[in-house]
Design an enzyme around this catalytic site. Structure first.
Site, mmCIF file in Angstrom:
data_model
loop_
_atom_site.group_PDB
_atom_site.id
_atom_site.type_symbol
_atom_site.label_atom_id
_atom_site.label_comp_id
_atom_site.label_asym_id
_atom_site.label_seq_id
_atom_site.Cartn_x
_atom_site.Cartn_y
_atom_site.Cartn_z
ATOM 1 N N GLU A 137 -57.264 -23.266 35.191
ATOM 2 C CA GLU A 137 -57.769 -24.462 34.520
ATOM 3 C C GLU A 137 -57.034 -24.523 33.183
ATOM 4 O O GLU A 137 -57.126 -23.574 32.396
ATOM 5 C CB GLU A 137 -59.278 -24.367 34.286
ATOM 6 C CG GLU A 137 -59.802 -25.624 33.633
ATOM 7 C CD GLU A 137 -61.294 -25.612 33.358
ATOM 8 O OE1 GLU A 137 -61.965 -24.622 33.704
ATOM 9 O OE2 GLU A 137 -61.788 -26.593 32.780
ATOM 10 N N ARG A 186 -61.408 -8.479 38.347
ATOM 11 C CA ARG A 186 -60.610 -8.990 37.251
ATOM 12 C C ARG A 186 -60.220 -7.853 36.321
ATOM 13 O O ARG A 186 -60.836 -6.786 36.300
ATOM 14 C CB ARG A 186 -61.355 -10.088 36.500
ATOM 15 C CG ARG A 186 -62.584 -9.628 35.751
ATOM 16 C CD ARG A 186 -63.485 -10.789 35.354
ATOM 17 N NE ARG A 186 -62.883 -11.656 34.357
ATOM 18 C CZ ARG A 186 -62.622 -12.956 34.553
ATOM 19 N NH1 ARG A 186 -62.880 -13.543 35.684
ATOM 20 N NH2 ARG A 186 -62.116 -13.682 33.586
ATOM 21 N N LYS A 222 -61.281 -17.214 27.928
ATOM 22 C CA LYS A 222 -60.596 -18.262 27.181
ATOM 23 C C LYS A 222 -61.516 -18.861 26.115
ATOM 24 O O LYS A 222 -61.067 -19.253 25.051
ATOM 25 C CB LYS A 222 -60.111 -19.355 28.144
ATOM 26 C CG LYS A 222 -58.834 -18.958 28.848
ATOM 27 C CD LYS A 222 -58.318 -20.049 29.742
ATOM 28 C CE LYS A 222 -59.133 -20.137 30.995
ATOM 29 N NZ LYS A 222 -58.510 -21.004 32.019
HETATM 30 P P1 ATP Z 1 -61.448 -17.115 31.615
HETATM 31 O O1 ATP Z 1 -62.655 -16.348 32.014
HETATM 32 O O2 ATP Z 1 -60.487 -16.362 30.773
HETATM 33 O O3 ATP Z 1 -61.749 -18.453 31.062
HETATM 34 P P2 ATP Z 1 -60.935 -18.232 34.125
HETATM 35 O O4 ATP Z 1 -61.184 -17.426 35.338
HETATM 36 O O5 ATP Z 1 -61.891 -19.284 33.789
HETATM 37 O O6 ATP Z 1 -60.645 -17.266 32.942
HETATM 38 P P3 ATP Z 1 -58.840 -19.776 35.207
HETATM 39 O O7 ATP Z 1 -57.882 -20.612 34.485
HETATM 40 O O8 ATP Z 1 -59.849 -20.429 36.058
HETATM 41 O O9 ATP Z 1 -59.525 -18.877 34.137
HETATM 42 O O10 ATP Z 1 -58.088 -18.639 35.999
HETATM 43 C C1 ATP Z 1 -56.943 -18.827 36.772
HETATM 44 C C2 ATP Z 1 -56.799 -17.647 37.676
HETATM 45 O O11 ATP Z 1 -56.667 -16.456 36.938
HETATM 46 C C3 ATP Z 1 -58.010 -17.484 38.569
HETATM 47 O O12 ATP Z 1 -57.574 -17.259 39.884
HETATM 48 C C4 ATP Z 1 -58.724 -16.297 37.999
HETATM 49 O O13 ATP Z 1 -59.385 -15.604 38.993
HETATM 50 C C5 ATP Z 1 -57.589 -15.491 37.388
HETATM 51 N N1 ATP Z 1 -58.056 -14.677 36.273
HETATM 52 C C6 ATP Z 1 -58.673 -15.094 35.156
HETATM 53 N N2 ATP Z 1 -59.015 -14.055 34.378
HETATM 54 C C7 ATP Z 1 -58.595 -12.941 35.021
HETATM 55 C C8 ATP Z 1 -58.667 -11.534 34.739
HETATM 56 N N3 ATP Z 1 -59.227 -11.076 33.620
HETATM 57 N N4 ATP Z 1 -58.133 -10.683 35.638
HETATM 58 C C9 ATP Z 1 -57.563 -11.145 36.756
HETATM 59 N N5 ATP Z 1 -57.471 -12.434 37.087
HETATM 60 C C10 ATP Z 1 -57.986 -13.339 36.243
HETATM 61 MG MG MG Z 2 -62.373 -20.850 35.108
#
Ligand code: ATP
Ligand code: MG
Length: 556
Positions: A36, A262, A272
């Protein structure tokens, strides 16, 4: 059948893929990275990027970059550019496969209509609060909405009018008709569409109803022909919904959702939302602050894509959550920089040394090896003069035991140069040491004495006249606590996470250094040229310190 090209260590995801290739379920492996675009990417995303693009590479398949831009209220533009830059910098390429979830709004709408026609979705007119209340809890089943048994015709009509803008935000939603008594709360008639009268950065005012993430994600995967949809563990409960939606409206084979743990790192935060707070509160200087675990922060700090990819390999993928030690990330970086970073001498806290028996005005060029790990890096000429700077802490007027560096009456080796012996200590009226006087032994050029006498210490130096002034930014963890996710975010900030040294001195060769060039400052660590560097001001970031073994080991 495609065989892995690179010997990446196996893991449970590779085992699944191997099985799918063997059984003939898939011929080509297609993965995706679906951020996102509401923030900059961080090292956790790097794990996911390396995993998804790495699988595509190793199995000769492809990996898509898909922006999850379903939420119309966000301004995504800036973030999209940074995300593309970061993925490329990490060494991956989506080729022509750049997609936006919003590209699928038309198709998603058709799928929603299909569900309604099958009697598997309905327009619900409960308020948000009521929907929440009807949903039940983990221990109590939910209750069915009074609108659940609307006829297909009525649902089609209402959904169409939702799309046309006849209703206000929140007046109706479209819900899947699954099971309000399901032990999995996600399956209790989840919302598929909601009304929002806002324009979308990509689709403008075309829509006033927007699909929810769960509905969008599985169908976007399916539309793109994704074979393995890899996500983090939080989505485990959403998997039955992912599968349910596809089963109703999409022909097989379906993408398979696979969850992995993760990445969590100690002494930092990875959400984020929290990173945004750090940026907006001014605790750090932007998303690329070298103290942040963002890809752009790590890049500015001096990290290499190779080190980050190596780190991703070493931590592997597993099903259980854990916290990785930040030291492992730094270890991967040192491993890489040790091979590649050219050595140079820099003095962070200068103390002037006057070599009283060295002719005034004389300049001698001494040869320094650029990288002992890489003969191709060659050598350089380092100017040596009567006045030099050494590191303040390499001199002790009253040395403790085991201090083998410079002290009154003591002799040390100057790296690549001569033995010098301290003869005098010059102080100001306050008693502060302002200068040290030494003599040098011309016979010891290159670092050894013909009479075989030894010195215990070797120290680095720069010519006082020829060296260049530099600013050096020295970083420590941004947080004082190992898990800054506990407690109030801004209360655990390390007040000493940034130290700015304004009067460091570096070798004249640094005149040609470019932003993001990385060096090993001998005995001090790895440093990277900061983009704040200008024609007349050099700025370095300390990337990572060395374990100080050099002075002891290099006795040659
Ligand atoms: P955040 O919690 O940092 O806002 P998010 O999961 O909302 O992260 P996205 O932009 O939706 O962020 O993530 C894009 C991809 O990155 C998704 O497939 C998510 O699973 C992966 N991702 C995000 N954070 C991690 C992490 N700490 N370790 C591994 N993969 C991650
Ligand atoms: Mg997300």
């Amino acid at each position: 059948m495609n065989k892995p090209l690179s010997p990446s260590p196996s893991n449970f995801i590779r085992t699944i893929i191997d099985g799918d290739l063997e059984s003939g379920k898939h011929k080509t492996i297609v993965t995706r990275f679906p951020p996102e675009p509401n923030g900059y990417l961080h090292i956790g995303h790097a794990k996911s990027i390396c995993l998804n693009f790495g699988l595509a590479r190793d199995y000769g398949g492809r990996c898509h970059l898909r922006f999850d831009d379903t939420n119309p209220t966000r301004d995504y533009e800036d973030y999209m550019e940074s995300i593309k830059e970061d993925v490329r910098w990490l060494g991956f390429d989506w080729g022509e496969h750049l997609y936006y979830a919003s590209d699928y709004f038309d198709q998603l709408y058709e799928f929603a209509i299909e569900l309604i026609k099958q009697g598997k979705a309905y327009v619900c007119s409960l308020t948000q609060d009521e929907i929440r209340e009807y949903r039940g809890t983990l221990t109590e089943p939910g209750r069915e909405s009074p609108y659940r048994n609307r006829s297909v015709e009525e649902n089609l009509d209402l959904f169409e009018r939702m799309r046309k803008g006849e209703f206000a935000d929140g007046e109706h939603v479209l819900r899947a008709k699954i099971d309000m008594a399901s032990p999995n709360v996600v399956m209790r008639d989840p919302i598929l569409y909601r009304i929002r009268h806002v324009s979308h950065p990509r689709t403008g005012d075309k829509w006033c109803i927007y699909p929810m993430y769960d509905f969008t994600h599985c169908l976007s995967d399916a539309l793109e022909g994704i074979t393995h949809s890899i996500c983090t563990l939080e989505f485990e409960n959403n998997r039955p919904l992912y599968e349910w939606i596809l089963e109703q409206v999409f022909p097989e084979p379906h993408p398979q959702q696979i969850e992995f743990a993760r990445l969590n790192l100690n002494y930092t935060v990875m959400s984020k939302r929290k990173l945004l707070r750090l940026v907006e509160s001014g605790v750090v200087n932007g998303w690329d602050d070298p103290r942040l675990p963002t890809i752009s922060g790590l890049r500015r700090r001096g990290y290499t894509p190779e080190a980050i990819r190596d780190f991703a390999e070493r931590i592997g993928v597993a099903k259980a959550n854990s916290v990785v030690d930040y030291a492992l990330l730094e270890h991967c970086l040192r491993d890489d920089l040790n091979e590649r970073a050219e050595r140079t001498m820099a003095v962070l806290r200068p103390l002037k040394v006057v070599i009283t028996n060295y002719p005034e005005g004389q300049v001698e060029y001494l040869e320094g090896v650029n990288n002992p790990q890489d003969p191709a890096a060659g050598t350089r000429q380092i100017p040596f003069t009567r006045e030099i700077y050494i590191e303040r802490e390499d001199f002790e007027e009253d040395p403790p035991k085991k201090f083998f560096r410079l002290a009154p009456g003591r002799e040390v080796r100057l790296r690549f140069a001569y033995f010098i012996k301290c003869t005098d200590v010059i102080k100001d009226e306050m008693g502060n040491i302002i200068e040290v006087h030494c003599t040098y032994d011309p016979e010891t050029k290159g670092g050894s004495a013909p009479d075989g006498r030894k010195v215990k210490g070797t120290i680095h130096w720069v010519s006082a006249e020829h060296s260049l002034p530099a600013e050096v930014r020295v970083y420590d963890h941004l947080f004082t606590t190992e898990d800054p996710n506990e407690g109030e975010l801004l209360e655990n900030i390390n007040p000493n996470s940034l130290e700015i040294i304004t009067d460091a001195r570096v070798e004249p060769r640094m005149r040609s250094a470019k932003p993001f060039d990385r060096f090993q400052f001998e005995r001090l660590g790895y440093f990277c040229v900061d983009p704040d560097t200008t024609e007349d001001r050099l700025v370095f970031n300390r990337t990572v310190p060395l374990r100080d073994t050099w002075a002891k080991v290099q006795k040659s």
